[in-house]
Design a protein around this motif. Sequence first.
Motif, PDB file in Angstrom:
ATOM      1  N   ARG A  58       0.693  -1.234   0.175  1.00  0.00           N
ATOM      2  CA  ARG A  58       0.007   0.004   0.021  1.00  0.00           C
ATOM      3  C   ARG A  58       0.745   1.269   0.065  1.00  0.00           C
ATOM      4  NH1 ARG A  58      -3.649  -0.830   5.004  1.00  0.00           N
ATOM      5  NH2 ARG A  58      -1.539  -0.991   5.870  1.00  0.00           N
ATOM      6  N   PRO A  59       0.218   2.448  -0.741  1.00  0.00           N
ATOM      7  CA  PRO A  59       1.264   3.566  -0.741  1.00  0.00           C
ATOM      8  C   PRO A  59       1.682   3.917   0.730  1.00  0.00           C
ATOM      9  CG  PRO A  59      -0.685   3.733  -1.967  1.00  0.00           C
ATOM     10  CD  PRO A  59      -0.835   2.727  -1.167  1.00  0.00           C
ATOM     11  N   GLN A  60       0.946   4.065   1.864  1.00  0.00           N
ATOM     12  CA  GLN A  60       1.291   4.687   3.144  1.00  0.00           C
ATOM     13  C   GLN A  60       2.530   3.522   3.577  1.00  0.00           C
ATOM     14  OE1 GLN A  60      -1.786   3.660   2.377  1.00  0.00           O
ATOM     15  NE2 GLN A  60      -3.058   2.407   3.963  1.00  0.00           N
ATOM     16  N   ASP A  61       2.491   2.231   3.453  1.00  0.00           N
ATOM     17  CA  ASP A  61       3.422   1.479   3.805  1.00  0.00           C
ATOM     18  C   ASP A  61       4.693   1.449   3.037  1.00  0.00           C
ATOM     19  OD1 ASP A  61       1.471   0.026   5.613  1.00  0.00           O
ATOM     20  OD2 ASP A  61       1.118  -1.477   4.115  1.00  0.00           O
ATOM     21  N   GLN A  62       4.431   1.927   1.842  1.00  0.00           N
ATOM     22  CA  GLN A  62       5.692   2.114   1.086  1.00  0.00           C
ATOM     23  C   GLN A  62       6.437   3.316   1.642  1.00  0.00           C
ATOM     24  OE1 GLN A  62       6.852   0.144  -1.347  1.00  0.00           O
ATOM     25  NE2 GLN A  62       8.729   1.680  -1.259  1.00  0.00           N
ATOM     26  N   ALA A  63       5.631   4.501   1.885  1.00  0.00           N
ATOM     27  CA  ALA A  63       6.169   5.516   2.495  1.00  0.00           C
ATOM     28  C   ALA A  63       6.931   5.163   3.989  1.00  0.00           C
ATOM     29  CB  ALA A  63       5.274   6.603   2.897  1.00  0.00           C
ATOM     30  N   LEU A  64       6.419   4.302   4.790  1.00  0.00           N
ATOM     31  CA  LEU A  64       7.134   3.884   5.963  1.00  0.00           C
ATOM     32  C   LEU A  64       8.333   3.396   5.658  1.00  0.00           C
ATOM     33  CD1 LEU A  64       6.918   3.663   9.078  1.00  0.00           C
ATOM     34  CD2 LEU A  64       5.228   1.486   8.665  1.00  0.00           C
ATOM     35  N   ILE A  65       8.175   2.270   4.571  1.00  0.00           N
ATOM     36  CA  ILE A  65       9.440   1.625   4.340  1.00  0.00           C
ATOM     37  C   ILE A  65      10.641   2.489   4.098  1.00  0.00           C
ATOM     38  CG2 ILE A  65      10.317   0.045   2.770  1.00  0.00           C
ATOM     39  CD1 ILE A  65       7.776  -1.533   2.709  1.00  0.00           C
ATOM     40  N   GLU A  66      10.188   3.577   3.204  1.00  0.00           N
ATOM     41  CA  GLU A  66      11.363   4.295   2.663  1.00  0.00           C
ATOM     42  C   GLU A  66      11.541   4.990   3.726  1.00  0.00           C
ATOM     43  OE1 GLU A  66       9.263   6.356  -0.576  1.00  0.00           O
ATOM     44  OE2 GLU A  66       9.479   4.879  -1.980  1.00  0.00           O
ATOM     45  N   SER A  67      11.051   5.638   4.544  1.00  0.00           N
ATOM     46  CA  SER A  67      11.451   6.412   5.762  1.00  0.00           C
ATOM     47  C   SER A  67      12.324   5.460   6.737  1.00  0.00           C
ATOM     48  CB  SER A  67      10.383   7.046   6.488  1.00  0.00           C
ATOM     49  OG  SER A  67       9.524   6.194   7.337  1.00  0.00           O
ATOM     50  N   LEU A  68      11.960   4.338   7.007  1.00  0.00           N
ATOM     51  CA  LEU A  68      12.603   3.216   7.748  1.00  0.00           C
ATOM     52  C   LEU A  68      14.158   3.162   7.200  1.00  0.00           C
ATOM     53  CD1 LEU A  68      10.004   1.083   9.047  1.00  0.00           C
ATOM     54  CD2 LEU A  68      11.261   2.774  10.413  1.00  0.00           C
ATOM     55  N   GLN A  69      14.063   2.881   5.719  1.00  0.00           N
ATOM     56  CA  GLN A  69      15.449   2.745   5.065  1.00  0.00           C
ATOM     57  C   GLN A  69      16.241   4.016   5.334  1.00  0.00           C
ATOM     58  OE1 GLN A  69      13.931   1.697   1.232  1.00  0.00           O
ATOM     59  NE2 GLN A  69      14.173  -0.689   1.528  1.00  0.00           N
ATOM     60  N   ALA A  70      15.697   5.111   5.067  1.00  0.00           N
ATOM     61  CA  ALA A  70      16.626   6.419   5.410  1.00  0.00           C
ATOM     62  C   ALA A  70      17.077   6.695   6.680  1.00  0.00           C
ATOM     63  CB  ALA A  70      15.711   7.539   5.021  1.00  0.00           C
ATOM     64  N   LYS A  71      16.289   6.144   7.756  1.00  0.00           N
ATOM     65  CA  LYS A  71      16.687   6.238   8.935  1.00  0.00           C
ATOM     66  C   LYS A  71      17.841   5.180   9.197  1.00  0.00           C
ATOM     67  CE  LYS A  71      12.565   7.913  11.356  1.00  0.00           C
ATOM     68  NZ  LYS A  71      11.425   7.606  12.330  1.00  0.00           N
ATOM     69  N   LEU A  72      17.606   3.932   8.746  1.00  0.00           N
ATOM     70  CA  LEU A  72      18.737   2.837   8.831  1.00  0.00           C
ATOM     71  C   LEU A  72      19.933   3.319   8.317  1.00  0.00           C
ATOM     72  CD1 LEU A  72      19.473  -0.038   9.477  1.00  0.00           C
ATOM     73  CD2 LEU A  72      18.553  -0.701   7.314  1.00  0.00           C
ATOM     74  N   ALA A  73      19.889   3.854   6.928  1.00  0.00           N
ATOM     75  CA  ALA A  73      21.202   4.332   6.361  1.00  0.00           C
ATOM     76  C   ALA A  73      22.045   5.559   7.177  1.00  0.00           C
ATOM     77  CB  ALA A  73      20.732   4.819   4.883  1.00  0.00           C
ATOM     78  N   LEU A  74      21.198   6.385   7.795  1.00  0.00           N
ATOM     79  CA  LEU A  74      21.517   7.471   8.539  1.00  0.00           C
ATOM     80  C   LEU A  74      22.296   6.835  10.038  1.00  0.00           C
ATOM     81  CD1 LEU A  74      22.069  10.272   9.451  1.00  0.00           C
ATOM     82  CD2 LEU A  74      19.870  10.277  10.746  1.00  0.00           C
ATOM     83  N   LEU A  75      21.681   5.731  10.600  1.00  0.00           N
ATOM     84  CA  LEU A  75      22.375   5.207  11.661  1.00  0.00           C
ATOM     85  C   LEU A  75      23.457   4.321  11.160  1.00  0.00           C
ATOM     86  CD1 LEU A  75      19.087   3.922  13.445  1.00  0.00           C
ATOM     87  CD2 LEU A  75      20.606   5.760  14.228  1.00  0.00           C
ATOM     88  N   GLU A  76      23.417   3.810  10.322  1.00  0.00           N
ATOM     89  CA  GLU A  76      24.767   2.833   9.898  1.00  0.00           C
ATOM     90  C   GLU A  76      25.832   3.914   9.464  1.00  0.00           C
ATOM     91  OE1 GLU A  76      23.153   0.670   6.355  1.00  0.00           O
ATOM     92  OE2 GLU A  76      22.657  -1.096   7.769  1.00  0.00           O
ATOM     93  N   ALA A  77      25.682   5.021   8.981  1.00  0.00           N
ATOM     94  CA  ALA A  77      26.839   6.094   8.704  1.00  0.00           C
ATOM     95  C   ALA A  77      27.117   6.535   9.932  1.00  0.00           C
ATOM     96  CB  ALA A  77      26.122   7.444   7.870  1.00  0.00           C
ATOM     97  N   GLU A  78      26.367   6.868  10.982  1.00  0.00           N
ATOM     98  CA  GLU A  78      26.778   7.420  12.420  1.00  0.00           C
ATOM     99  C   GLU A  78      27.667   6.278  12.910  1.00  0.00           C
ATOM    100  OE1 GLU A  78      23.368   8.390  14.518  1.00  0.00           O
ATOM    101  OE2 GLU A  78      23.028  10.384  13.260  1.00  0.00           O
ATOM    102  N   ASN A  79      27.206   5.073  13.010  1.00  0.00           N
ATOM    103  CA  ASN A  79      27.756   3.848  13.343  1.00  0.00           C
ATOM    104  C   ASN A  79      29.265   3.858  12.905  1.00  0.00           C
ATOM    105  OD1 ASN A  79      28.371   1.598  14.959  1.00  0.00           O
ATOM    106  ND2 ASN A  79      27.253   0.220  13.621  1.00  0.00           N
TER     107      ASN A  79
END
Length: 98
Positions: A58-79
């Motif tokens: 669903r579009p709202q699920d896709q938006a959530l997935i994309e935001s979580l992927q962005a947060k994950l990328a940020l956390l991995e960079a900080e790590n």
Amino acid sequence: MGYRVVNAEEKAEAIRLVVEMNYSIPKACEAIGVGPTALRRWVLCWRREHAGMLQPTRPQDQALIESLQAKLALLEAENQVLKKQLPSHLKVLFGRTK
């Protein structure tokens, strides 16, 4: 009574009747001429193989997935940054000697 060899086309048609056309197992068995146990097994295998493919995201699920992927990328960079800033005495403990 002997076994009947069912080709791939007949098997696919029987599965399609149950999955897409919403036939019951007994009605699909009558239409194709196969046993109910075999058809149940084929449908179960098909559903296992196609488990994630039937429901589109669903579009709202896709938006959530994309935001979580962005947060994950940020956390991995900080790590990675934090790993580089480890004090030298901790680097020895973690096997990061130069």
